[in-house]
Enzyme design. Structure first.
Site, PDB file in Angstrom:
ATOM      1  N   LYS A  80       0.685  -1.395   0.018  1.00 18.94           N
ATOM      2  CA  LYS A  80      -0.289   0.038   0.132  1.00 18.94           C
ATOM      3  C   LYS A  80       1.182   1.331  -0.026  1.00 18.94           C
ATOM      4  CE  LYS A  80      -4.513   0.752   1.018  1.00 18.94           C
ATOM      5  NZ  LYS A  80      -5.648   0.118   0.654  1.00 18.94           N
ATOM      6  N   VAL A 181     -20.526   8.010   3.059  1.00 18.71           N
ATOM      7  CA  VAL A 181     -21.521   7.535   2.050  1.00 18.71           C
ATOM      8  C   VAL A 181     -20.939   7.979   0.785  1.00 18.71           C
ATOM      9  CG1 VAL A 181     -23.291   6.937   1.946  1.00 18.71           C
ATOM     10  CG2 VAL A 181     -22.870   9.499   2.733  1.00 18.71           C
ATOM     11  N   GLY A 182     -19.280   7.813   0.953  1.00 22.00           N
ATOM     12  CA  GLY A 182     -18.342   8.082  -0.727  1.00 22.00           C
ATOM     13  C   GLY A 182     -18.439   7.855  -1.461  1.00 22.00           C
ATOM     14  N   TYR A 186     -21.792   5.128  -1.930  1.00 23.11           N
ATOM     15  CA  TYR A 186     -23.206   5.932  -2.599  1.00 23.11           C
ATOM     16  C   TYR A 186     -23.305   4.563  -3.212  1.00 23.11           C
ATOM     17  CZ  TYR A 186     -25.198   7.465  -6.758  1.00 23.11           C
ATOM     18  OH  TYR A 186     -25.954   8.334  -7.457  1.00 23.11           O
TER      19      TYR A 186
HETATM   20  N1  LIG Z   1     -12.653   2.826  -3.485  1.00 18.24           N
HETATM   21  C1  LIG Z   1     -12.316   0.729  -3.840  1.00 18.24           C
HETATM   22  O1  LIG Z   1     -12.650   0.552  -4.308  1.00 18.24           O
HETATM   23  C2  LIG Z   1     -12.299   0.726  -1.906  1.00 18.24           C
HETATM   24  C3  LIG Z   1     -12.492   1.423  -0.431  1.00 18.24           C
HETATM   25  N2  LIG Z   1     -11.945  -0.004   0.092  1.00 18.24           N
HETATM   26  C4  LIG Z   1     -12.064   1.706   1.893  1.00 18.24           C
HETATM   27  O2  LIG Z   1     -13.656   1.700   2.006  1.00 18.24           O
HETATM   28  C5  LIG Z   1     -13.357   2.681   2.007  1.00 18.24           C
HETATM   29  C6  LIG Z   1     -13.895   3.565   1.510  1.00 18.24           C
HETATM   30  O3  LIG Z   1     -13.166   4.031   0.836  1.00 18.24           O
HETATM   31  P1  LIG Z   1     -13.293   5.101  -0.591  1.00 18.24           P
HETATM   32  O4  LIG Z   1     -15.831   5.241  -0.445  1.00 18.24           O
HETATM   33  O5  LIG Z   1     -12.658   4.839  -1.751  1.00 18.24           O
HETATM   34  O6  LIG Z   1     -13.791   6.359  -0.212  1.00 18.24           O
HETATM   35  P2  LIG Z   1     -14.328   7.304   0.215  1.00 18.24           P
HETATM   36  O7  LIG Z   1     -12.684   8.521   0.418  1.00 18.24           O
HETATM   37  O8  LIG Z   1     -14.397   8.579  -1.562  1.00 18.24           O
HETATM   38  O9  LIG Z   1     -15.773   7.825   0.783  1.00 18.24           O
HETATM   39  C7  LIG Z   1     -15.574   7.796   2.484  1.00 18.24           C
HETATM   40  C8  LIG Z   1     -16.228   8.419   2.940  1.00 18.24           C
HETATM   41  O10 LIG Z   1     -16.331   7.976   4.420  1.00 18.24           O
HETATM   42  C9  LIG Z   1     -16.341   9.486   5.256  1.00 18.24           C
HETATM   43  N3  LIG Z   1     -16.190   9.838   5.755  1.00 18.24           N
HETATM   44  C10 LIG Z   1     -14.492   9.919   6.900  1.00 18.24           C
HETATM   45  N4  LIG Z   1     -14.298   9.916   8.198  1.00 18.24           N
HETATM   46  C11 LIG Z   1     -16.173  10.054   8.503  1.00 18.24           C
HETATM   47  C12 LIG Z   1     -16.590  10.058   9.902  1.00 18.24           C
HETATM   48  N5  LIG Z   1     -15.420   9.891  10.451  1.00 18.24           N
HETATM   49  N6  LIG Z   1     -18.192   9.723   9.592  1.00 18.24           N
HETATM   50  C13 LIG Z   1     -18.459   9.947   8.621  1.00 18.24           C
HETATM   51  N7  LIG Z   1     -17.867   9.659   7.398  1.00 18.24           N
HETATM   52  C14 LIG Z   1     -16.485   9.685   7.456  1.00 18.24           C
HETATM   53  C15 LIG Z   1     -15.609  10.763   3.657  1.00 18.24           C
HETATM   54  O11 LIG Z   1     -16.131  11.658   3.692  1.00 18.24           O
HETATM   55  C16 LIG Z   1     -15.941  10.018   2.548  1.00 18.24           C
HETATM   56  O12 LIG Z   1     -17.265  10.186   2.147  1.00 18.24           O
HETATM   57  C17 LIG Z   1     -12.147   3.015   2.788  1.00 18.24           C
HETATM   58  O13 LIG Z   1     -11.782   2.309   3.836  1.00 18.24           O
HETATM   59  C18 LIG Z   1     -11.036   2.262   1.898  1.00 18.24           C
HETATM   60  O14 LIG Z   1      -9.621   1.948   2.016  1.00 18.24           O
HETATM   61  C19 LIG Z   1     -11.504  -1.051   0.227  1.00 18.24           C
HETATM   62  C20 LIG Z   1     -11.573  -1.625  -0.988  1.00 18.24           C
HETATM   63  C21 LIG Z   1     -11.469  -1.149  -2.299  1.00 18.24           C
HETATM   64  C1  LIG Z   2      -8.926  -0.359  -3.877  1.00 19.89           C
HETATM   65  C2  LIG Z   2      -8.263  -1.074  -4.591  1.00 19.89           C
HETATM   66  C3  LIG Z   2      -8.204  -1.600  -6.194  1.00 19.89           C
HETATM   67  C4  LIG Z   2      -6.754  -1.859  -3.758  1.00 19.89           C
HETATM   68  C5  LIG Z   2      -6.911  -1.998  -2.290  1.00 19.89           C
HETATM   69  O1  LIG Z   2      -6.101  -0.330  -1.798  1.00 19.89           O
HETATM   70  C6  LIG Z   2      -7.763  -2.082  -1.498  1.00 19.89           C
HETATM   71  O2  LIG Z   2      -9.067  -3.127  -1.801  1.00 19.89           O
HETATM   72  O3  LIG Z   2      -7.987  -1.551  -0.854  1.00 19.89           O
END
Ligand SMILES: NC(=O)C1=CN([C@@H]2O[C@H](COP(=O)(O)OP(=O)(O)OC[C@H]3O[C@@H](n4cnc5c(N)ncnc54)[C@H](O)[C@@H]3O)[C@@H](O)[C@H]2O)C=CC1
Ligand SMILES: CC(C)CC(=O)C(=O)O
Length: 364
Positions: A80, A181-182, A186
């Site tokens: 990472k 709900v990022g 979403y």
């Molecule tokens: N994007 C992906 O494909 C993957 C994401 N993840 C994990 O899933 C989680 C979400 O990832 P994404 O949706 O890509 O990130 P993102 O940044 O788009 O969404 C996270 C959301 O959480 C909100 N947030 C942060 N702290 C908060 C709190 N204390 N209370 C309420 N809301 C809060 C943020 O404002 C944001 O809207 C992360 O932990 C990430 O490592 C895991 C595997 C793959």
């Molecule tokens: C966002 C993925 C493509 C890879 C990753 O870093 C994860 O699954 O946490």
């Protein structure tokens, strides 16, 4: 923090500190384990309170990727990257190109993708400097944003956990409390809403909350209230360590199933969920959809093949619960066992001689 002591405890391979004065890049690339193949894991950009906190996050997330990739059956190790900075203010072409050069310098030992704070556009810039990047724009024959695919995998895994908890995998009428709900959540909410689940959401970003309220009729609560709401399923989709001494007491749900990495603050919190009768869907098993999708690029991206593999998250999750039942252990430990057994088996496989590291057949 005592870095070598920590690396020794969990058998880390490599920690790289990357610095570029001109672009302001301060990044940490961590490679945990490459037994199964090159380390694949995303790049997170975040404002950390301290350098120690950033290093610790990189270490924990990289190890999580080793387990995630192993449990998903991928021939990939775990790594990472963490970039210290505010994704809203500190991004630049120069910064991501500098990072790309550091990744290229690792010569394929580490392959990157998106994570919190980074986007497809950032990966496109990294691609200018290195081929060791996935999740770049579909225009390059790539798989694009992994988040919708991660969300689909979480949805499938949540159904599997519900089957164990409620005796059926339908989410119709279930109340799901979603934290954050990022990008991923979403898309998760879209699936849940389509199936007739009732949503309670929170986020520190009001625009994200408003979107979920408008599009899915979700009920909004403030970030500090999400642990207290009456719900069937709690879905952590923001950051890690939110299952801890303080929050477990407050949870009323039967299932914890969400996208966030490193949900358990410590291993003991997996035991505590079990004691409270809450079914925990281990984070790195349920959220593997994104990495499964980007990993497919390494074979020449084929969406049908990737999505078929993402579907297996449902069965993989059931397998974890079966191991937990069979061995009388909490689900987080069952997932670790499944991943560790695969890595150990590959480590023990006899290392046969290959000419120049290649199969002898390739010389014919
Ligand atoms: N994007 C992906 O494909 C993957 C994401 N993840 C994990 O899933 C989680 C979400 O990832 P994404 O949706 O890509 O990130 P993102 O940044 O788009 O969404 C996270 C959301 O959480 C909100 N947030 C942060 N702290 C908060 C709190 N204390 N209370 C309420 N809301 C809060 C943020 O404002 C944001 O809207 C992360 O932990 C990430 O490592 C895991 C595997 C793959
Ligand atoms: C966002 C993925 C493509 C890879 C990753 O870093 C994860 O699954 O946490």
């Amino acid at each position: 923090m005592k870095i070598f002591e920590y690396m020794g405890k969990y058998d880390y391979e490599q920690l790289v500190l990357c610095h570029d004065e001109q672009s302001g890049l301060k990044a940490i690339i961590c490679i945990h384990d490459t037994t199964l193949g090159p380390a694949l894991g995303g790049t997170r950009m975040w404002t950390y309170d301290s350098e120690d906190a950033a290093i610790e996050d990189a270490l924990r997330l990289a190890r999580g990727m080793t387990y995630k990739n192993a449990a998903a059956g991928l021939n990939l190790g775990g790594g990472k990257t963490v970039v210290i900075g505010d994704p809203k203010k500190d991004k630049s072409e120069a910064l991501f190109r500098a990072l790309g050069r550091y990744i290229q310098g690792l010569n394929g030992r580490y392959i990157t993708a998106e994570d919190v704070g980074t986007t497809v556009e950032d990966m496109d810039i990294i691609r200018e400097e290195t081929k060791y990047v996935t999740g770049v724009s579909p225009a390059f024959g790539s798989s694009g944003n992994p988040s919708p695919v991660t969300a689909y995998g979480v949805y499938k895994g949540m159904k599997a956990a519900s089957k164990v908890a409620f005796g059926e995998d339908s989410l119709k009428g279930k109340v799901v409390a979603v934290q954050g709900v990022g990008h991923v959540a979403y898309n998760l909410c879209k699936h849940l809403h389509a199936e007739g689940a009732k949503l309670i959401v929170t986020d520190i970003n009001q625009a994200n909350v408003d979107r979920a309220v408008q599009e899915f009729g979700a009920e909004a609560v403030s970030p500090d209230k999400i642990y207290d709401v009456d719900c069937d399923i709690f879905s952590p989709c923001a950051l890690g360590a939110i299952i801890n001494d303080e929050t477990i007491e407050r949870l009323t749900c039967k299932v914890v199933a969400g996208a966030a990495n490193n949900q358990l603050k410590e291993e003991k919190h997996g035991e505590m969920l079990e004691q409270k009768g809450i079914i925990y869907a281990p984070d790195y098993v349920i959220n593997a959809g994104g990495v499964i999708n980007v990993a497919d690029e390494l074979y020449g991206y084929n969406r049908d093949r990737a999505m078929k593999r993402v579907e297996t998250i449902y069965d993989n999750m059931l397998k974890v619960f079966e191991i937990a039942k069979r061995d009388g252990i909490p689900s987080y430990k069952a997932a670790d066992r499944m991943a560790e057994e695969r890595i150990a088996a590959m480590r023990k496989t006899r290392s046969t001689f290959l000419v120049n590291g290649q199969s002898i057949l390739s010389h014919r």
